[in-house]
Design an enzyme around this catalytic site. Structure first.
Site, short mmCIF file in Angstrom:
data_model
loop_
_atom_site.label_atom_id
_atom_site.label_comp_id
_atom_site.label_asym_id
_atom_site.label_seq_id
_atom_site.Cartn_x
_atom_site.Cartn_y
_atom_site.Cartn_z
CB SER A 171 -0.92 0.00 1.22
OG SER A 171 -1.85 -1.06 1.17
NE ARG A 197 1.75 4.46 9.64
CZ ARG A 197 1.55 3.16 9.54
NH1 ARG A 197 0.32 2.67 9.65
NH2 ARG A 197 2.54 2.33 9.33
CG HIS A 228 -2.32 3.21 4.51
ND1 HIS A 228 -2.71 2.69 5.72
CD2 HIS A 228 -2.21 2.16 3.66
CE1 HIS A 228 -2.80 1.37 5.61
NE2 HIS A 228 -2.52 1.03 4.37
#
Length: 235
Positions: free
Chosen positions: A28, A51, A54
């Site tokens: 990812s 992040r 994400h």
């Protein structure tokens, strides 16, 4: 005793616990790196932004996220001191954080939004619970040296800025990412004017508690990586 301590330090706590989970997460992140393309963030800032992307699959955070120049270093230092704490505007942030990661750095979490005295004070003053929760954290001496995460309540961030400027509160880092349509963008712009303490903000209305959790997990990962690098070089 020394061997046990070393083993603990070398066991990752800020990654997925299985190879399959790690592979998915790494893939990812690689996808985000590839699709995001060039960006203006430093090597330490980008893992925080990545992040956050994400967490919501939203590439707008590549550009909307802003950092005080000392923000990431201050967050890492606070975590590694093992004397810091996390103060949040809402319980969701505290619940979302990984218990093993918190334990690794000796971190306690605090939130006061649902406390009876906070509710009573907000009703009496005709203000928000979030404002009174920040004031309670200040009264208890919890803001100084803390990482303060705000993802839900713009009024909490506005009050925190006031406490920094007028009451001498000195958090180690403010992760101010409240979401919303009333005062959210304004509260983050206000926080970004602070020179007394470092901050991470998102311009505009976007934000949320999940993004605060993501940013904090990124900082926890960076702090552990720094520890592991130093452990390897000293061994």
């Amino acid at each position: 005793m020394t061997l046990a301590t070393t083993t603990t330090m070398l066991t990752p706590v800020t990654e997925q616990l299985t190879r399959a989970g790690q592979a998915i997460e790494h893939d990812s992140f690689a996808t985000i790196d590839r699709e995001a393309g060039p960006h203006a963030y430093s090597a330490e800032q980008w893992p925080v932004v990545r992040r956050m992307i994400h967490a919501n699959a939203d590439f707008d955070f590549n550009g909307l996220t802003r950092f005080h120049p000392g923000a990431v270093a201050a967050g890492i230092a606070a975590l590694r001191s093992r004397r810091s704490r996390i103060v949040a505007d809402v319980e969701m942030i505290c619940v979302g954080l990984s218990a093993p990661r918190l334990a690794h750095f000796g971190l306690a979490t605090h939130h006061f939004i649902a406390d009876a005295d906070v509710i009573a004070a907000a009703q009496a003053a005709d203000t928000t619970r979030a404002v009174q929760a920040m004031r309670k954290a200040q009264r208890l001496g919890l803001l100084d040296g803390a990482i303060v995460g705000i993802g839900n309540a713009p009024t909490a961030l506005i009050e925190l800025v006031r406490l920094v400027r007028e009451a001498g509160a000195r958090p180690a880092l403010i992760v101010g990412l409240p979401v919303g349509f009333v005062s959210a963008a304004e509260s983050k712009a206000l926080a970004a004017e602070l020179t007394e303490v470092p901050w991470i903000v998102i311009d505009g209305r976007k934000g949320g508690s999940t993004l605060v959790v993501a940013a904090l997990h990124a900082l926890l990962g960076l702090a552990e990586t720094r520890e592991r690098e130093e452990e390897r070089t000293s061994s």
